[in-house]
Every structure is written in C-alpha cells, then in structure tokens.
Write an enzyme that holds these catalytic residues in place. Structure first.
Site, PDB file in Angstrom:
ATOM      1  N   SER A   1      11.546  25.355   8.500  1.00 50.80           N
ATOM      2  CA  SER A   1      12.026  25.883   9.845  1.00 50.80           C
ATOM      3  C   SER A   1      12.498  27.274   9.515  1.00 50.80           C
ATOM      4  O   SER A   1      11.944  28.163  10.094  1.00 50.80           O
ATOM      5  CB  SER A   1      12.810  25.092  10.463  1.00 50.80           C
ATOM      6  OG  SER A   1      12.995  23.604  10.131  1.00 50.80           O
TER       7      SER A   1
ATOM      8  N   ALA B   1      10.336  18.174   4.359  1.00 51.67           N
ATOM      9  CA  ALA B   1      10.695  17.771   3.084  1.00 51.67           C
ATOM     10  C   ALA B   1      12.181  18.488   2.762  1.00 51.67           C
ATOM     11  O   ALA B   1      12.513  18.162   1.695  1.00 51.67           O
ATOM     12  CB  ALA B   1       9.514  18.271   2.115  1.00 51.67           C
TER      13      ALA B   1
ATOM     14  N   LEU C   1      12.906  21.514   2.636  1.00 54.21           N
ATOM     15  CA  LEU C   1      12.810  22.704   1.946  1.00 54.21           C
ATOM     16  C   LEU C   1      12.856  23.926   2.935  1.00 54.21           C
ATOM     17  O   LEU C   1      12.521  25.109   2.488  1.00 54.21           O
ATOM     18  CB  LEU C   1      11.315  22.653   0.854  1.00 54.21           C
ATOM     19  CG  LEU C   1      11.535  21.376  -0.037  1.00 54.21           C
ATOM     20  CD1 LEU C   1       9.960  21.665  -0.883  1.00 54.21           C
ATOM     21  CD2 LEU C   1      12.671  21.894  -0.799  1.00 54.21           C
TER      22      LEU C   1
ATOM     23  N   ASP D   1      20.147  28.275   4.846  1.00 55.40           N
ATOM     24  CA  ASP D   1      18.592  28.283   4.650  1.00 55.40           C
ATOM     25  C   ASP D   1      18.103  29.632   5.197  1.00 55.40           C
ATOM     26  O   ASP D   1      17.196  30.287   4.350  1.00 55.40           O
ATOM     27  CB  ASP D   1      17.939  27.315   5.427  1.00 55.40           C
ATOM     28  CG  ASP D   1      18.492  25.741   5.212  1.00 55.40           C
ATOM     29  OD1 ASP D   1      19.341  25.813   4.216  1.00 55.40           O
ATOM     30  OD2 ASP D   1      18.223  25.027   5.986  1.00 55.40           O
TER      31      ASP D   1
ATOM     32  N   HIS E   1      26.073  20.439   2.455  1.00 57.28           N
ATOM     33  CA  HIS E   1      26.748  19.955   3.804  1.00 57.28           C
ATOM     34  C   HIS E   1      28.171  20.806   3.681  1.00 57.28           C
ATOM     35  O   HIS E   1      29.196  20.272   4.360  1.00 57.28           O
ATOM     36  CB  HIS E   1      27.065  18.549   3.854  1.00 57.28           C
ATOM     37  CG  HIS E   1      25.801  17.841   4.429  1.00 57.28           C
ATOM     38  ND1 HIS E   1      25.331  18.072   5.880  1.00 57.28           N
ATOM     39  CD2 HIS E   1      24.805  17.213   3.773  1.00 57.28           C
ATOM     40  CE1 HIS E   1      24.022  17.447   5.754  1.00 57.28           C
ATOM     41  NE2 HIS E   1      23.681  16.908   4.452  1.00 57.28           N
TER      42      HIS E   1
ATOM     43  N   ASP F   1      27.746  24.395   4.189  1.00 56.43           N
ATOM     44  CA  ASP F   1      27.786  25.624   4.909  1.00 56.43           C
ATOM     45  C   ASP F   1      28.444  25.639   6.248  1.00 56.43           C
ATOM     46  O   ASP F   1      29.166  26.629   6.508  1.00 56.43           O
ATOM     47  CB  ASP F   1      26.069  26.296   4.967  1.00 56.43           C
ATOM     48  CG  ASP F   1      25.251  25.132   5.645  1.00 56.43           C
ATOM     49  OD1 ASP F   1      25.709  24.270   6.192  1.00 56.43           O
ATOM     50  OD2 ASP F   1      24.193  25.715   5.854  1.00 56.43           O
TER      51      ASP F   1
HETATM   52  C1  GLA Z   1      20.165  21.539   6.374  1.00 54.88           C
HETATM   53  C2  GLA Z   1      20.843  22.530   7.187  1.00 54.88           C
HETATM   54  C3  GLA Z   1      21.707  23.645   6.132  1.00 54.88           C
HETATM   55  C4  GLA Z   1      22.602  22.612   5.311  1.00 54.88           C
HETATM   56  C5  GLA Z   1      21.918  21.708   4.597  1.00 54.88           C
HETATM   57  C6  GLA Z   1      22.920  20.743   4.081  1.00 54.88           C
HETATM   58  O1  GLA Z   1      19.074  22.265   5.166  1.00 54.88           O
HETATM   59  O2  GLA Z   1      19.937  23.629   7.545  1.00 54.88           O
HETATM   60  O3  GLA Z   1      22.216  24.622   7.157  1.00 54.88           O
HETATM   61  O4  GLA Z   1      23.633  22.249   6.192  1.00 54.88           O
HETATM   62  O5  GLA Z   1      21.131  20.660   5.508  1.00 54.88           O
HETATM   63  O6  GLA Z   1      23.570  21.276   3.035  1.00 54.88           O
END
Ligand code: GLA
Length: 392
Positions: free
Chosen positions: A127, A122, A124, A171, A34, A36
């Site tokens: 998406s 999950a 991971l 991600d 959390h 990014d």
């Molecule tokens: C999800 C979001 C990411 C990031 C994480 C938490 O995976 O897609 O952008 O904010 O939550 O670190």
C-alpha cells in the site's frame, strides 16, 4: 510482472500518449514493530520490490487510474473525490490525490497506470508503495521540489483518513527515504532519521507464510486504541507523558495496578521494543552481529505474547528459520496475523536456508512459502529510461 518499458507501452496502448514513470519500494522492518504510532523508533529497510506508476496529465480535471494487478480502470473527477467501496484497491491512489489537493499541492487531472510487484497482503507495504509512487507521479516534478517527509506524511494521511486504516508513518517514510545497503533508523516523533549500514556478509531473507488472517485491520486499530488507553491512564500519574515513548519500564511496572493485564502487556511490548531498536542499531554499528539474534528473538516473543499479533504460521516459520545454520536472527515483520518473517542470514548459508525452511514449513502447514532475498534498496524516484536499457 512488467518491466518499466512494458508499463509505458501498456500506458500508451490504454491512454494513447507517452508518460513519465516513477517507482516506490515496499519495505521490510528489521526491528521496532508497532512502535511507530507510539512516537517510537523503527528500523526498516526498503526492498527491491517496487510499485510503478506511469502518468500523463489530462486537461479535463479527471483522474483515470488503471491497476495492472486488478486489471481494472476507474475514472473520477478530481473535484469530487470520495472513497469507493471498503477495501477497493483504488482508494489508495484516490486517497493520495485527495491528500495532495487538501494540502494545496498543484495537481492536475491525469491518466495513471499502476503496476505493483510488492506481494499484496504480505505485510511488505504494497500500500505504501502504491501511495508514494502515485504521489510522485501526480506531482510530476522529478522529486526535487517535494519535501520527502511531507510526501510521506501526506501518503499516511491518505491511508488514515481516506482508506480508514490508522497506520503509522514507518512504511511511507522508508519508501520515500530508503538507501541501498542501509536500514533506516527513524524517530517517529521528530522524524529525525539516520542510516545504518547493513553488514556485507548478511542477507535480508523474507519468508512469506502465505497466510493473512482476516482480523488484521480491525485488530491493528484495536492495538492502537489499547496503547492510547495505556497513555490516558498513565498520564494521570505521569502528567509529563505524551506517548508510550515517554514511559520507562520501571515507571510502567510501578503503575501496573492501574492498568488491565492486557493494556499492561501492550505497553510493555512497546517500551521494551523501543529499547531493542536502540540496542540493535548499536550492534549493527559495532559489527556485533551476535547480539542481533537475541534481540530479534525477544522482539518476536514480545509481539507473540505481549502484543498478541503473531499466529501459528509466523511462530513456526521463525522457529524453523532460527534452527538453520547461518541464521543470525528471525522474527515476524510488519503488522502481523500472517504475512512475512525477516531473517538475517549469512550469505553463504542462504541457498540451504531457502530449501530447508521451505520444505519444513510446507510439510507442517501444507502451504509452499515464498522466500525472497532482497538487498536494502533506494527510496522512491522518477525513472529516466534510456532507449533499450530499462533502469532497474
Ligand atoms: C503496519 C503499519 C505500520 C506499522 C506496522 C507495525 O505495517 O502500516 O505503520 O505500525 O504495521 O510495526
């Protein structure tokens, strides 16, 4: 789960032609949760679970997308792309086509066959793996002429503006840039990144709690809003700041009285988590694995108590894992409210770890967890298949 050759066969059976095929990995985040969307730092690694997208152009300006996972095909015109029902699987690939077109990328109509092996829901990044693999497949250019950072940003835009989830860049970025045996340190403001080699004697072990709480997406957006509120209030007294990334812990503490207890706690998580990412990178670089355990543990605590995105199942999974011999560190990973934990485990201890963690978790929760061991993997790419030799 199909091999790439089987996916190409299935493509041919469905659409009647040959196709090219791309793959993009899911990810696990080692630390930096959390952060990014607060312009901060993250340390994810791509994993050897991929989404595969096979595609061939078509001339009528239509986009047909088949999902192997949902066993459904949708067909739309490229000129009138708009989201389907809320949470429809096709919004991710359609959103990518929409974002590419809005950015002026030359994509034509296409038949696309999507087959994902990243566990869904999950945490991971199934998406992001869909988005990035479909983007590469639609661009159909062997990945050379697309700037990877732009590709990641366009996929993020698809998710933010078409799907409606206000996710950060982590991600999509690591799905584009992952490197074998390395984690990726990303500065989410400048998008500058460095690779951090992972110790050869440790494995990334991912424990899936097999729960996903419904509130996940609404609560995610709520956390973002709370961080934004923190910045808005702190900016009155600290006019130079643009994001929580710019605030130090002493500054936050000095202005505690201006913030609600909840917003203060959210801000404290983000600020301390950014510092933990930097310390973790230093520890990896120095080979000081002993320093990693407390950092992962503090990250989990902060996500549980200050950010409030953990849950009973994640806390229990971390507690059980941390008690196993050979566990260097354990914490929840990804957005939270269920999903997975990441565990750094000594290679020699992995098989006992799997057995004991699975038994202890299922005896307390009544669910059998899935436990994955994955090396850090390469980012997205086109795959050239040699006859009789699937590239995997
Ligand atoms: C999800 C979001 C990411 C990031 C994480 C938490 O995976 O897609 O952008 O904010 O939550 O670190």
């Amino acid at each position: 789960m199909k091999t790439p050759l089987q996916i190409l066969d299935a493509f041919k059976a469905r659409f009647g032609t040959t196709a090219s095929i791309c793959r993009a990995p899911g990810r696990v985040n080692l630390i930096g949760e959390h952060t990014d969307y607060n312009d901060g730092f993250v340390l994810p690694a791509a994993i050897e679970f991929y989404c595969w997208a096979a595609a061939a152009p078509r001339r009528d300006g239509k986009l047909a997308i088949h999902s192997d996972n949902f066993n459904e095909t949708i067909e739309v015109s490229l000129d009138s792309l708009s989201p389907l029902a809320n949470k429809h699987w096709a919004n991710y690939p359609l959103g990518v086509a929409w974002a590419l077109r809005r950015a002026g990328k030359p994509i034509s109509g296409a038949n696309v066959y999507v087959s994902g092996e990243v566990p869904l829901g999950a945490g991971l990044s199934s998406s992001a793996a869909v988005e990035v693999s479909v983007a590469l497949a639609l661009l159909n250019d062997r990945g050379n002429s697309v700037d990877r950072a732009e590709l990641a940003q366009l996929c993020q835009k698809a998710e933010n503006e078409f799907v409606g989830a206000r996710v950060g860049i982590m991600d999509q970025f690591v799905s584009c840039y992952g490197r074998a045996s390395h984690a990726l340190l990303l500065d989410c403001r400048s998008l500058k990144h460095e690779f951090v080699e992972l110790p050869a004697n440790l494995q990334l072990v991912i424990c899936n709690t097999m729960v996903r709480h419904e509130l996940a997406s609404g609560e995610y957006n709520a956390r973002r809003a709370e961080c934004e509120e923190g910045v808005r209030i702190l900016r009155i007294v600290l006019p130079g700041i643009r994001a929580l990334r710019d605030v130090t812990l002493p500054q936050l503490e000095d202005h505690r009285q201006n913030l609600s207890a909840k917003v203060f706690a959210r801000c404290r998580h983000v600020i301390t988590e950014n510092a933990r990412v930097k310390s973790a990178v230093e520890a990896f670089r120095k080979g000081d694995t002993a320093a990693l355990g407390p950092l992962l543990q503090d990250s989990h605590r902060s996500l549980r108590d200050d950010y409030e995105v953990s849950c009973r199942e994640l806390d229990l999974m971390v507690e059980i894992a941390a008690a196993q011999p050979g566990t260097i560190g354990a914490r929840m990973t990804g957005g939270g409210f269920g999903g997975c934990t990441i565990n750094l485990v000594e290679t020699t201890a992995v098989s006992d770890f799997r057995r004991k963690v699975a038994a202890a978790y299922s005896s307390k929760i009544g669910l059998t967890p899935e436990i994955y061991v994955s090396p850090a993997s390469e980012g997205a790419r086109h795959i050239v298949l040699e006859e009789n030799k699937p590239a995997r």
